[in-house]
Write a protein that holds these residues in place. Sequence first.
Motif, PDB file in Angstrom:
ATOM      1  N   LEU A 375      -9.437   7.136   0.810  1.00  0.00           N
ATOM      2  CA  LEU A 375      -8.506   6.115   0.324  1.00  0.00           C
ATOM      3  C   LEU A 375      -9.237   5.093  -0.545  1.00  0.00           C
ATOM      4  N   ALA A 376     -10.443   4.724  -0.146  1.00  0.00           N
ATOM      5  CA  ALA A 376     -11.233   3.782  -0.939  1.00  0.00           C
ATOM      6  C   ALA A 376     -11.562   4.358  -2.305  1.00  0.00           C
ATOM      7  N   SER A 377     -11.895   5.640  -2.343  1.00  0.00           N
ATOM      8  CA  SER A 377     -12.210   6.288  -3.625  1.00  0.00           C
ATOM      9  C   SER A 377     -10.996   6.302  -4.542  1.00  0.00           C
ATOM     10  N   THR A 378      -9.802   6.531  -3.959  1.00  0.00           N
ATOM     11  CA  THR A 378      -8.573   6.554  -4.762  1.00  0.00           C
ATOM     12  C   THR A 378      -8.237   5.156  -5.273  1.00  0.00           C
ATOM     13  N   VAL A 379      -8.440   4.147  -4.397  1.00  0.00           N
ATOM     14  CA  VAL A 379      -8.099   2.770  -4.784  1.00  0.00           C
ATOM     15  C   VAL A 379      -8.945   2.306  -5.964  1.00  0.00           C
ATOM     16  N   ARG A 380     -10.191   2.700  -6.016  1.00  0.00           N
ATOM     17  CA  ARG A 380     -11.076   2.256  -7.101  1.00  0.00           C
ATOM     18  C   ARG A 380     -10.562   2.689  -8.472  1.00  0.00           C
ATOM     19  N   SER A 381      -9.946   3.863  -8.540  1.00  0.00           N
ATOM     20  CA  SER A 381      -9.499   4.386  -9.847  1.00  0.00           C
ATOM     21  C   SER A 381      -8.011   4.205 -10.085  1.00  0.00           C
ATOM     22  N   GLU A 386       2.322  -0.136  -7.490  1.00  0.00           N
ATOM     23  CA  GLU A 386       3.087   0.440  -6.379  1.00  0.00           C
ATOM     24  C   GLU A 386       2.209   1.374  -5.542  1.00  0.00           C
ATOM     25  N   ALA A 387       1.350   2.099  -6.221  1.00  0.00           N
ATOM     26  CA  ALA A 387       0.438   2.990  -5.488  1.00  0.00           C
ATOM     27  C   ALA A 387      -0.524   2.181  -4.631  1.00  0.00           C
ATOM     28  N   LEU A 388      -0.998   1.054  -5.179  1.00  0.00           N
ATOM     29  CA  LEU A 388      -1.909   0.219  -4.399  1.00  0.00           C
ATOM     30  C   LEU A 388      -1.218  -0.347  -3.167  1.00  0.00           C
ATOM     31  N   ILE A 389       0.077  -0.735  -3.345  1.00  0.00           N
ATOM     32  CA  ILE A 389       0.833  -1.233  -2.188  1.00  0.00           C
ATOM     33  C   ILE A 389       1.032  -0.121  -1.157  1.00  0.00           C
ATOM     34  N   ALA A 390       1.270   1.100  -1.655  1.00  0.00           N
ATOM     35  CA  ALA A 390       1.416   2.246  -0.742  1.00  0.00           C
ATOM     36  C   ALA A 390       0.119   2.477   0.026  1.00  0.00           C
ATOM     37  N   HIS A 391      -1.036   2.322  -0.680  1.00  0.00           N
ATOM     38  CA  HIS A 391      -2.324   2.472   0.006  1.00  0.00           C
ATOM     39  C   HIS A 391      -2.501   1.388   1.085  1.00  0.00           C
ATOM     40  N   LYS A 392      -2.010   0.183   0.753  1.00  0.00           N
ATOM     41  CA  LYS A 392      -2.083  -0.905   1.724  1.00  0.00           C
ATOM     42  C   LYS A 392      -1.266  -0.569   2.986  1.00  0.00           C
ATOM     43  N   ASN A 393      -0.066  -0.022   2.763  1.00  0.00           N
ATOM     44  CA  ASN A 393       0.776   0.364   3.902  1.00  0.00           C
ATOM     45  C   ASN A 393       0.137   1.491   4.719  1.00  0.00           C
ATOM     46  N   ARG A 433      -8.120  -5.230  -5.655  1.00  0.00           N
ATOM     47  CA  ARG A 433      -7.448  -4.513  -6.748  1.00  0.00           C
ATOM     48  C   ARG A 433      -6.076  -5.119  -7.020  1.00  0.00           C
ATOM     49  N   LEU A 434      -5.368  -5.501  -5.986  1.00  0.00           N
ATOM     50  CA  LEU A 434      -4.047  -6.114  -6.203  1.00  0.00           C
ATOM     51  C   LEU A 434      -4.184  -7.458  -6.894  1.00  0.00           C
ATOM     52  N   LEU A 435      -5.201  -8.260  -6.531  1.00  0.00           N
ATOM     53  CA  LEU A 435      -5.429  -9.530  -7.203  1.00  0.00           C
ATOM     54  C   LEU A 435      -5.798  -9.318  -8.661  1.00  0.00           C
ATOM     55  N   LEU A 436      -6.544  -8.244  -8.902  1.00  0.00           N
ATOM     56  CA  LEU A 436      -6.955  -7.942 -10.264  1.00  0.00           C
ATOM     57  C   LEU A 436      -5.745  -7.716 -11.161  1.00  0.00           C
ATOM     58  N   PHE A 437      -4.698  -7.139 -10.574  1.00  0.00           N
ATOM     59  CA  PHE A 437      -3.482  -6.877 -11.377  1.00  0.00           C
ATOM     60  C   PHE A 437      -2.437  -7.967 -11.183  1.00  0.00           C
ATOM     61  N   GLY A 438      -2.832  -9.096 -10.641  1.00  0.00           N
ATOM     62  CA  GLY A 438      -1.958 -10.265 -10.571  1.00  0.00           C
ATOM     63  C   GLY A 438      -0.976 -10.239  -9.438  1.00  0.00           C
ATOM     64  N   VAL A 439      -1.205  -9.405  -8.438  1.00  0.00           N
ATOM     65  CA  VAL A 439      -0.299  -9.358  -7.286  1.00  0.00           C
ATOM     66  C   VAL A 439      -0.914 -10.168  -6.165  1.00  0.00           C
ATOM     67  N   VAL A 440      -0.168 -11.179  -5.700  1.00  0.00           N
ATOM     68  CA  VAL A 440      -0.639 -12.032  -4.612  1.00  0.00           C
ATOM     69  C   VAL A 440       0.200 -11.723  -3.374  1.00  0.00           C
TER      70      VAL A 440
END
Length: 448
Positions: A375-381, A386-393, A433-440
């Motif tokens: 999951l960490a490897s996927t999150v980096r790229s 929405e995918a990042l939020i799905a990874h968070k869930n 990663r979410l902060l990087l894309f402006g999601v708080v």
Amino acid sequence: MQLILSSRKYRTLDLQLLSPRLRIFLIVIVWLIALSALVIWLGTSREHRLAIAGGPAGSETLALTQAIAEVLNEKNLGFRLIVFESGGSTQNVKFLSEGRVSFATIQGDARVSDEVTAVAVLYQDAYHLIASEDSGITAFQELAGHRIAVPPTSSGQFSSFHFLARHYGIAGEIPDALPMSEEAANFAMEQGQVDAVFRVRAPGNDSIRELIGEKRLRLVEIGQSEALSLKQPAISPGIIPRGSYRGSPPLPTEHLDTAVVNRLLVTRSDLDQHLVYQVTRAIFQNRSEILEHSLLAGFIGPIADESSSVITTHPGARSWYDREKPGIMQQNARLVSALLYVVAILSSALLALRTHWVRSRRMRMHDFNKELMALASTVRSDKDIEALIAHKNRLMDILEQVVSDLERERVSPDEFEQFSFTWQAVDALVRDRLLLFGVVEQTPRAET
């Protein structure tokens, strides 16, 4: 010299520096140690003096106990045996109960309390009834109306005679049963003052042989010994061997049925167990030497098992007799080995199950950690919000599963701690990663 004086000076100074209480305490300790050593030394060096009530003067029992004492006293075994003459079994039991003697000899059929315990079998006594040829007495029940010399009332033989009289139903028909010593009974028989003599003595007894001599006397059979043993378990069937009292012509002319009873060495039940053990061991280890002084020593034997013994065996004597008996482990060796075999198999099975359980638990944690790393490897790229939020869930789902496993003890605290370190790192990566894309992430605010 100066160095010696200096060292003494310093030791004196050290003692002076000790507080008065401490010095008193040390002095008391030293005195207690010295006193304890003195008590131990006196206890080990003190010779125990043990009195034995042997039996009437001239009796074979007295001669045997004197032989035992003579041999054992020469061995310096830590005790000294002192043999006293006595009136017989009844008086000996009384002496034991009163604590006047430590050991005594008694007939096995003597009446005793629980305070009297057995040490060893000395030999077997046989019931003897000697009658004159002219009396016509051929059976015990024919004694009714005759004059009989019986042993003194202080002896167990006196009780044995009246026990037989009650059994044969003539107890009320023998008013002329006269208690007297063996010498008096022999004299009365020679003078024709009595018709019969009753004694409980070992076959071949010297006093009985002297009484019979070449006189016209007969030994009378005492039958029904099996029936007698029903009333007195100490009695057993026996014989007086052919020719015991005269070889030619033999007397008795054939083996004569009679009742026999053990002559016992007994002691008080409260006598020290170790001391009784020492006496018992000494008697049996020196039996060959005792035999040189008394032939009856060849018949000395152990007390039978408790199930077949009328008088309880003293624990000290029993420990000597049971010294070579196999222990409970040896007696049940096959059962114990089978149980050990079963235990070994069950232990191996349980160990294998535990190993499998630990391995499966580790594999489960390995799968979770592997999924976290993937999951960490996927999150980096991944650049899709929405995918990042799905990874968070998904991270929260994994955490919920692991916490559930922890509660059911399918995961150990140490494994959970290692997992939480990895999980927090991946969770931090997703947050970054979410902060990087402006999601708080929205956090609940406290109400004001």
